[in-house]
Design a protein around this motif. Structure first.
Motif, short mmCIF file in Angstrom:
data_model
loop_
_atom_site.label_atom_id
_atom_site.label_comp_id
_atom_site.label_asym_id
_atom_site.label_seq_id
_atom_site.Cartn_x
_atom_site.Cartn_y
_atom_site.Cartn_z
N THR A 6 -62.50 12.88 30.79
CA THR A 6 -61.14 12.58 30.33
C THR A 6 -60.07 13.27 31.17
OG1 THR A 6 -61.29 14.40 28.75
CG2 THR A 6 -61.85 12.21 27.94
N GLY A 7 -60.51 13.95 32.23
CA GLY A 7 -59.53 14.56 33.15
C GLY A 7 -58.92 15.83 32.61
N GLU A 8 -59.56 16.44 31.61
CA GLU A 8 -58.98 17.64 31.02
C GLU A 8 -59.24 18.86 31.89
OE1 GLU A 8 -59.96 18.01 26.84
OE2 GLU A 8 -59.88 20.18 27.04
N THR A 38 -47.40 9.21 20.32
CA THR A 38 -46.61 9.87 21.37
C THR A 38 -46.50 9.04 22.64
OG1 THR A 38 -47.23 12.05 20.54
CG2 THR A 38 -46.45 11.94 22.81
N ALA A 39 -47.61 8.46 23.04
CA ALA A 39 -47.60 7.71 24.31
C ALA A 39 -46.92 6.36 24.16
CB ALA A 39 -49.02 7.52 24.81
N PRO A 85 -50.72 11.15 33.35
CA PRO A 85 -51.12 11.34 31.95
C PRO A 85 -50.62 10.21 31.05
CG PRO A 85 -50.29 13.40 32.84
CD PRO A 85 -50.08 12.36 33.91
N ALA A 86 -49.39 9.75 31.28
CA ALA A 86 -48.84 8.70 30.42
C ALA A 86 -49.62 7.39 30.57
CB ALA A 86 -47.37 8.48 30.75
N GLY A 121 -50.19 10.55 17.27
CA GLY A 121 -50.95 9.62 18.10
C GLY A 121 -50.07 8.57 18.76
N ARG A 168 -56.98 5.52 27.08
CA ARG A 168 -58.05 6.20 26.36
C ARG A 168 -57.48 7.30 25.44
NH1 ARG A 168 -56.19 10.32 27.63
NH2 ARG A 168 -56.38 11.56 29.52
N GLN A 198 -53.57 5.99 18.56
CA GLN A 198 -53.15 6.01 19.96
C GLN A 198 -53.59 4.75 20.71
OE1 GLN A 198 -54.26 9.57 22.08
NE2 GLN A 198 -53.73 8.68 24.05
N ALA A 213 -52.99 7.82 28.86
CA ALA A 213 -52.89 7.86 27.40
C ALA A 213 -52.90 6.47 26.79
CB ALA A 213 -51.64 8.62 26.98
N VAL A 247 -58.73 10.82 22.95
CA VAL A 247 -59.79 11.83 22.93
C VAL A 247 -59.75 12.62 21.63
CG1 VAL A 247 -60.80 13.76 24.18
CG2 VAL A 247 -59.46 12.04 25.42
#
Ligand SMILES: Nc1ncnc2c1ncn2[C@@H]1O[C@H](COP(=O)(O)OP(=O)(O)OP(=O)(O)O)[C@@H](O)[C@H]1O
Ligand SMILES: [Mg+2]
Lengths: 270, 357
Positions: free
Chosen positions: A49-51, A101-102, A70-71, A99, A77, A151, A74, A79
């Motif tokens: 997930t690129g964290e 937010t994006a 990131p946007a 959720g 996917r 999300q 989001a 998480v």
């Protein structure tokens, strides 16, 4: 459309946590990551997930994840973390609304109803006004799942599948809610989305997974269909414990019955 | 045929309407507090309305009234509004950023850093060539207070954050260390200061809106206004950050970028207010905390309302400081500390279990 990761490597200090892991999952399927404690399941999910920083490449729907903002990610996917913290006293509804937010493609009115719908989906209708901090462990986990669902509510966006990453989504749940959450994952995949879940419960895995990746010591010990991976030899070796798989009459998948605890010590001593 | 119900009222757990109603209330309260602050002062009978209208040529006012209103009360009132809003908003932003309700510019060393910058500026101005002095004079103070505050947050944030967790204990202790350092340096400067400098320096320690001039206000206001204007755009990110940095990232927030902006905004508003009025404590912690109790922690409503309520609180504190030992005045920092100290203690006692100090 698929998720494909090649040669993932993660190190913490001088310790290698992932030592070259290949991973693939297809939209429309539930892919399960299993393995003993500390085998690197959460780390794999965080790399996917690129964290966290990692070696190797992750491509989602054919696009290199490292190149996505990131946007953009989001919208593609969501998480569910293994442990979720919340630093201010939001209500359950307010947490689920995070959720959004994006942003969600679609009308405003539909977006407004989404959080309550998601809460109902995880069996928490009527919990909107409860403070998150006052909820039980399992309720908290389901509120977080509702937030994640909101999300990426539509499993397919503009013809491309969206992906649900779940790190031990049922770890705090009773058996009824375990089945409910697995049904949500299945439905998401059936509607065209992709699901990648870390699970400890091998029977749930056998029932719901299309593909299983068994990690051990930061490597893939075995990957394939549940019938291929969940075998006596593979499991006993991975978990240092004598496990018998069996096939119950109705379904046809393997199921796992732990043997008495003293066998585990024998196995570990070998 | 069933008719879908529209606008059936807010859902349970949705506190956005409450925040909106409170915003109206606070807006009205602020207007009233501003009028009170203009109309009331040590000078006795003053025709404020006439003095205000006289500028627009709509009325006649005596020179005395005009001076009292335009040169004394108006800048003082505006300073109270700006500084109150700046402190409360930067408090709310820092609490969101540190994910802790106890973060406050005064407690975690931002104000100390800004104070240090300000003190260095006061001492340093004298060293500059005279021509340059009059040119950069009013700007040097807020700029260096801003830089001091900014460096302080940056430093503290780096020190207190490990593996994505920000430790309050480290933050508070490092803040104390920074405060001590700033205090020592201030002491040193006080020791060898001229009379003029001494007055300026004492004023930092107490915090006061008395004697604010248009020039000083004009120098500090751009920093504060820029930070206040930026704050609402941080609301979405601060909300997401409540779930932790990783979750915020997954929600689509560019976490590193938003942290940089939040730190800049908090430092600009806290630094500029220290430059304008010295160290006024507790506004940044008390206002957001009380608001969260009423309207919940959603930063969309919180940041705006904190600005309004902070301005009101400071104007009221100023009114108290002017009247309690009239005709003399108490520095406003003392009043806010008397109000804020107990509230702060109450918050600490309530959240004792989570503090891990
Ligand atoms: N940031 C870190 N620093 C050092 N070691 C780490 C770090 N994160 C994970 N590890 C180590 O890497 C190994 C794998 O961790 P990971 O969290 O991926 O395990 P897991 O398979 O998810 O285990 P569990 O079933 O307990 O959740 C563990 O031994 C853990 O101690
Ligand atoms: Mg894990």
């Amino acid at each position: 459309m698929e998720l494909r990761a090649e040669n993932l490597r993660v190190t913490a200090g001088r310790r290698e946590i992932l030592r070259g892991v290949d991973f693939a999952a297809r939209a429309g399927e539930v892919a399960v990551i299993a393995g003993p404690n500390g085998s690197g399941k959460t780390t794999l999910l965080r790399a996917l997930t690129g964290e966290i920083a990692h070696g190797g490449r992750v491509a989602l729907n054919g696009r290199d994840c490292a190149a996505l903002r990131p946007a953009e990610l989001a919208l593609l996917r969501a998480v569910l973390p293994q442990a979720a913290a919340l630093s201010f006293p939001f209500t359950a509804l307010e947490v689920v609304r995070l959720g959004l937010t994006a942003g969600v493609p679609g009308t405003r009115a539909a977006t407004g109803r989404l959080p309550a719908m998601a809460l109902a989906r995880v069996g928490l209708a009527g919990f909107e006004g409860r403070h998150f901090h006052d909820l039980s462990g399992g309720e908290k986990q389901r509120v977080q799942l509702a937030r994640v669902l909101v999300q990426i509510w539509e499993p397919v966006l503009d013809g491309a599948p969206r992906w649900l990453f779940l790190d031990e989504p049922v770890s705090a749940l009773d058996i009824g809610h375990q089945l409910q959450v697995m049904a949500i994952a299945r439905d998401y995949a059936r509607a065209g989305g992709g699901v990648v879940a870390v699970l400890h419960d091998l029977n749930l895995t056998a029932m719901h997974a299309d593909r299983v990746t068994l990690l051990d010591g930061g490597r893939v010990r075995s990957a394939g269909t549940p019938a291929e991976v969940l075998t006596d030899a593979t499991l006993s070796a991975a978990y240092h414990c004598r496990l018998r798989t069996n096939t119950p009459p109705p379904a046809g998948g393997p199921w796992i019955l732990p043997q008495a605890a003293d066998h585990c010590q024998e196995e570990a001593a070998e | 045929m069933a008719i879908p119900v529209r606008g059936a009222g807010p859902l349970a757990g949705d506190r956005r309407r409450r925040a909106a109603r409170l915003r109206l209330l606070l807006g009205a309260g602020l207007a009233a507090a501003m009028l009170l602050s203009l109309g009331w002062g040590a000078a006795g009978e003053t025709d404020v309305t006439a003095a205000l209208l006289a500028r627009a040529g709509l009325a006649e006012a005596s020179l005395r009234d005009s001076v009292i209103v335009w040169d004394i009360r108006l800048p003082r009132m505006l300073a109270g509004v700006l500084v109150g809003a700046a402190l409360a908003v930067s408090g709310a932003v820092m609490q969101g950023l540190f994910r802790n309700p106890l973060a406050d510019p005064g407690l975690v060393g931002v104000s100390s850093g800004a104070g240090l910058g300000a003190v260095l500026a006061i001492a340093g101005t004298g060293l500059l060539p005279a021509a340059l002095q009059s040119f950069v004079g009013p700007w040097l103070l807020p700029l260096s207070a801003f830089a001091g505050g900014w460096l302080a947050v940056l430093l503290l944030y780096r020190m207190a954050t490990q593996n994505g967790r920000t430790s309050v204990a480290t933050m508070l202790l490092a803040g104390i260390a920074l405060g001590a350092l700033s205090g020592a340096l201030t002491g040193l400067l006080v020791y060898r200061a001229t009379d003029d400098e001494l007055r300026d320096l004492t004023f930092w320690n107490m915090g006061s809106v008395a004697g604010v001039t248009w020039a000083r206000l004009g120098a500090a206001a751009p920093f504060i206004l820029a930070a206040l204007a930026a704050a609402p755009f941080l609301a979405r990110s601060l909300n997401a950050l409540a779930l932790g940095e990783a979750a915020a990232l997954h929600l689509g927030i560019d976490v590193q970028r938003m942290k940089r902006i939040a730190i800049l905004a908090a430092a600009a508003s806290a630094g500029a207010s220290v430059a304008l009025t010295g160290g006024i404590g507790f506004v940044g912690i008390v206002v957001p905390h009380l608001l969260r109790l009423v309207q919940g922690p959603d930063h969309h409503g919180l940041l705006v309302n904190a600005g309004l309520a902070g301005a009101i609180l400071l104007l009221l504190a100023d009114a108290v400081s002017r009247s309690i030992i009239a005709p003399a005045e108490l520095p406003i920092g003392i009043v806010t500390a008397c109000l804020g100290g107990p509230v702060f203690l109450w918050i600490v006692l309530r959240s004792r279990a989570q503090l891990e100090l």
